[in-house]
Design a protein around this motif. Sequence first.
Motif, PDB file in Angstrom:
ATOM      1  N   GLY A  39     -17.012   2.930   4.172  1.00  0.00           N
ATOM      2  CA  GLY A  39     -17.132   1.866   4.977  1.00  0.00           C
ATOM      3  C   GLY A  39     -16.129   1.537   6.321  1.00  0.00           C
ATOM      4  O   GLY A  39     -16.194   2.348   6.989  1.00  0.00           O
ATOM      5  N   ALA A  40     -15.819   0.243   6.353  1.00  0.00           N
ATOM      6  CA  ALA A  40     -14.721  -0.088   7.513  1.00  0.00           C
ATOM      7  C   ALA A  40     -13.323   0.428   7.047  1.00  0.00           C
ATOM      8  O   ALA A  40     -12.252   0.185   7.764  1.00  0.00           O
ATOM      9  CB  ALA A  40     -14.655  -1.445   7.900  1.00  0.00           C
ATOM     10  N   ASN A  41     -13.248   0.789   5.705  1.00  0.00           N
ATOM     11  CA  ASN A  41     -11.801   0.986   5.264  1.00  0.00           C
ATOM     12  C   ASN A  41     -11.399   2.386   5.345  1.00  0.00           C
ATOM     13  O   ASN A  41     -12.310   3.395   5.277  1.00  0.00           O
ATOM     14  CB  ASN A  41     -11.519   0.832   3.653  1.00  0.00           C
ATOM     15  N   LEU A  42     -10.090   2.663   5.715  1.00  0.00           N
ATOM     16  CA  LEU A  42      -9.678   4.096   5.657  1.00  0.00           C
ATOM     17  C   LEU A  42      -9.094   4.396   4.498  1.00  0.00           C
ATOM     18  O   LEU A  42      -8.099   3.838   3.828  1.00  0.00           O
ATOM     19  CB  LEU A  42      -8.608   4.189   6.955  1.00  0.00           C
ATOM     20  N   ILE A  43      -8.994   5.768   3.726  1.00  0.00           N
ATOM     21  CA  ILE A  43      -8.238   6.043   2.480  1.00  0.00           C
ATOM     22  C   ILE A  43      -7.393   7.152   2.756  1.00  0.00           C
ATOM     23  O   ILE A  43      -7.764   8.213   3.705  1.00  0.00           O
ATOM     24  CB  ILE A  43      -9.339   6.509   1.565  1.00  0.00           C
ATOM     25  N   HIS A  44      -6.031   6.939   2.377  1.00  0.00           N
ATOM     26  CA  HIS A  44      -5.119   7.949   2.738  1.00  0.00           C
ATOM     27  C   HIS A  44      -4.528   8.361   1.436  1.00  0.00           C
ATOM     28  O   HIS A  44      -3.941   7.515   0.654  1.00  0.00           O
ATOM     29  CB  HIS A  44      -4.013   7.526   3.633  1.00  0.00           C
ATOM     30  N   ARG A  45      -4.255   9.784   1.241  1.00  0.00           N
ATOM     31  CA  ARG A  45      -3.748  10.125  -0.071  1.00  0.00           C
ATOM     32  C   ARG A  45      -2.256  10.656   0.075  1.00  0.00           C
ATOM     33  O   ARG A  45      -2.072  11.637   0.979  1.00  0.00           O
ATOM     34  CB  ARG A  45      -4.653  11.242  -0.662  1.00  0.00           C
ATOM     35  N   PRO A  50      -0.891   6.054 -12.655  1.00  0.00           N
ATOM     36  CA  PRO A  50      -2.188   6.688 -12.118  1.00  0.00           C
ATOM     37  C   PRO A  50      -3.158   5.527 -11.996  1.00  0.00           C
ATOM     38  O   PRO A  50      -3.234   4.349 -12.711  1.00  0.00           O
ATOM     39  CB  PRO A  50      -2.502   7.419 -13.566  1.00  0.00           C
ATOM     40  N   GLY A  51      -3.844   5.730 -11.017  1.00  0.00           N
ATOM     41  CA  GLY A  51      -5.025   4.625 -10.488  1.00  0.00           C
ATOM     42  C   GLY A  51      -4.503   3.873  -9.641  1.00  0.00           C
ATOM     43  O   GLY A  51      -5.087   2.741  -8.958  1.00  0.00           O
ATOM     44  N   TYR A  52      -2.958   3.690  -9.470  1.00  0.00           N
ATOM     45  CA  TYR A  52      -2.298   2.481  -8.453  1.00  0.00           C
ATOM     46  C   TYR A  52      -2.939   2.937  -6.980  1.00  0.00           C
ATOM     47  O   TYR A  52      -2.933   4.028  -6.602  1.00  0.00           O
ATOM     48  CB  TYR A  52      -0.704   2.553  -8.787  1.00  0.00           C
ATOM     49  N   ILE A  76      -6.228   1.898   2.811  1.00  0.00           N
ATOM     50  CA  ILE A  76      -6.096   2.022   1.437  1.00  0.00           C
ATOM     51  C   ILE A  76      -5.261   3.169   0.824  1.00  0.00           C
ATOM     52  O   ILE A  76      -5.754   4.438   1.232  1.00  0.00           O
ATOM     53  CB  ILE A  76      -7.461   1.930   0.555  1.00  0.00           C
ATOM     54  N   ILE A  77      -4.099   3.210   0.398  1.00  0.00           N
ATOM     55  CA  ILE A  77      -3.199   4.395   0.007  1.00  0.00           C
ATOM     56  C   ILE A  77      -3.454   4.754  -1.380  1.00  0.00           C
ATOM     57  O   ILE A  77      -3.399   3.795  -2.394  1.00  0.00           O
ATOM     58  CB  ILE A  77      -1.753   3.964   0.356  1.00  0.00           C
ATOM     59  N   GLU A  78      -3.849   5.886  -1.615  1.00  0.00           N
ATOM     60  CA  GLU A  78      -3.953   6.501  -3.022  1.00  0.00           C
ATOM     61  C   GLU A  78      -2.871   7.594  -3.214  1.00  0.00           C
ATOM     62  O   GLU A  78      -2.297   7.955  -2.078  1.00  0.00           O
ATOM     63  CB  GLU A  78      -5.504   7.020  -3.163  1.00  0.00           C
ATOM     64  N   PHE A  79      -2.585   7.767  -4.519  1.00  0.00           N
ATOM     65  CA  PHE A  79      -1.468   8.496  -4.725  1.00  0.00           C
ATOM     66  C   PHE A  79      -1.563   9.605  -5.611  1.00  0.00           C
ATOM     67  O   PHE A  79      -2.164   9.715  -6.500  1.00  0.00           O
ATOM     68  CB  PHE A  79      -0.280   7.504  -5.297  1.00  0.00           C
ATOM     69  N   ASP A  80      -0.836  10.661  -5.270  1.00  0.00           N
ATOM     70  CA  ASP A  80      -0.705  11.874  -6.112  1.00  0.00           C
ATOM     71  C   ASP A  80       0.710  11.885  -6.603  1.00  0.00           C
ATOM     72  O   ASP A  80       1.690  12.202  -5.820  1.00  0.00           O
ATOM     73  CB  ASP A  80      -1.080  13.215  -5.311  1.00  0.00           C
ATOM     74  N   ILE A  81       0.800  11.967  -7.836  1.00  0.00           N
ATOM     75  CA  ILE A  81       2.181  12.016  -8.314  1.00  0.00           C
ATOM     76  C   ILE A  81       2.664  13.557  -8.810  1.00  0.00           C
ATOM     77  O   ILE A  81       2.001  14.116  -9.488  1.00  0.00           O
ATOM     78  CB  ILE A  81       2.432  11.188  -9.739  1.00  0.00           C
TER      79      ILE A  81
END
Length: 317
Positions: free
Chosen positions: A228-234, A268-270, A292-297
Amino acid sequence: MGVDYYDILGLTRSATDADIKKFYRKLSLKYHPDKNQGDQNAADKFMQVAEAYDVLSDPRKRAVYDQFGEEGLKHGVPAGSGHAGAWTYGYVFHGNPEKVFREFFGGDNPFQEFHDRIDGDLSMGFGGLHGRGAKKQDPPIERDLFLSLEEVYHGCTKKMKISRRVMNEDGHTSSIRDKILTITVKKGWRPGTKITFPQEGDQGPNNVPADIVFIVKDKPHPRFRRDGANLIHRARVPLGRALTGCTVEIHTLDERTLHIPINDIIRPGYTKVVPGEGMPLVVAPCDKGDLIIEFDIEFPPSLPPEKKEHVRKALIN
């Protein structure tokens, strides 16, 4: 938000000409004053569906409405907007729904033929007797318009070259000619947005040229994807930083660098939400969605015994 002509007729923006005619026919018969004596709500609906059909059944009006919305349709599109055949004057509905109704059905009393067939399709085709013998329009030609996130973030102008068959002056022979179509990309356009150029397809002696429709699609991006209007960065974060805190550095679409502190334990999932750092909103480009920042640990491949002991003492009671 303005008037949504598609919603009035119960349609989506991908509706075909046949869909528009079918749903106008159904709703105009349902809400006609002759069948709803003294019902002001039905009269209002009858007026609305007439205006919606008047706009959406006209390829040029529909193209302007699809690209610039109600405001562009009713207040005019500036000649320098890049829109092919710019609509430089405002549209005003004439206010006579009966006129639209009569022209559609080709007579003053369509109920004699259609009264008990509101939910059916006309086997003779839409438009009543006036529709007979008319040229048929070729189906729309759809092409993908791949845009980078930077192009949609800032807005841009795209020049699209097409080749089409054009009738010569003799009216019998044709030749292939190139044409440049100009698309003014608006900030925040989402995947699936359609830009229609009416009747820019191949010409022929017995057909109405097809509309050419460009459909927006996102190019893959190295740092972001959008929802949508959100950007996702991993972001990739080592396990130690995930447990003790870190700062995530992100290079934005408008050449800034954000330093986002993460003080929570990254499990996980944070996710971390940064308000207002997403894509512009189509209806209000000064406003933006969120980042929205997603994370790989990242776990270490191995630990020496002494470090295992430190971890055991720190984490195991």
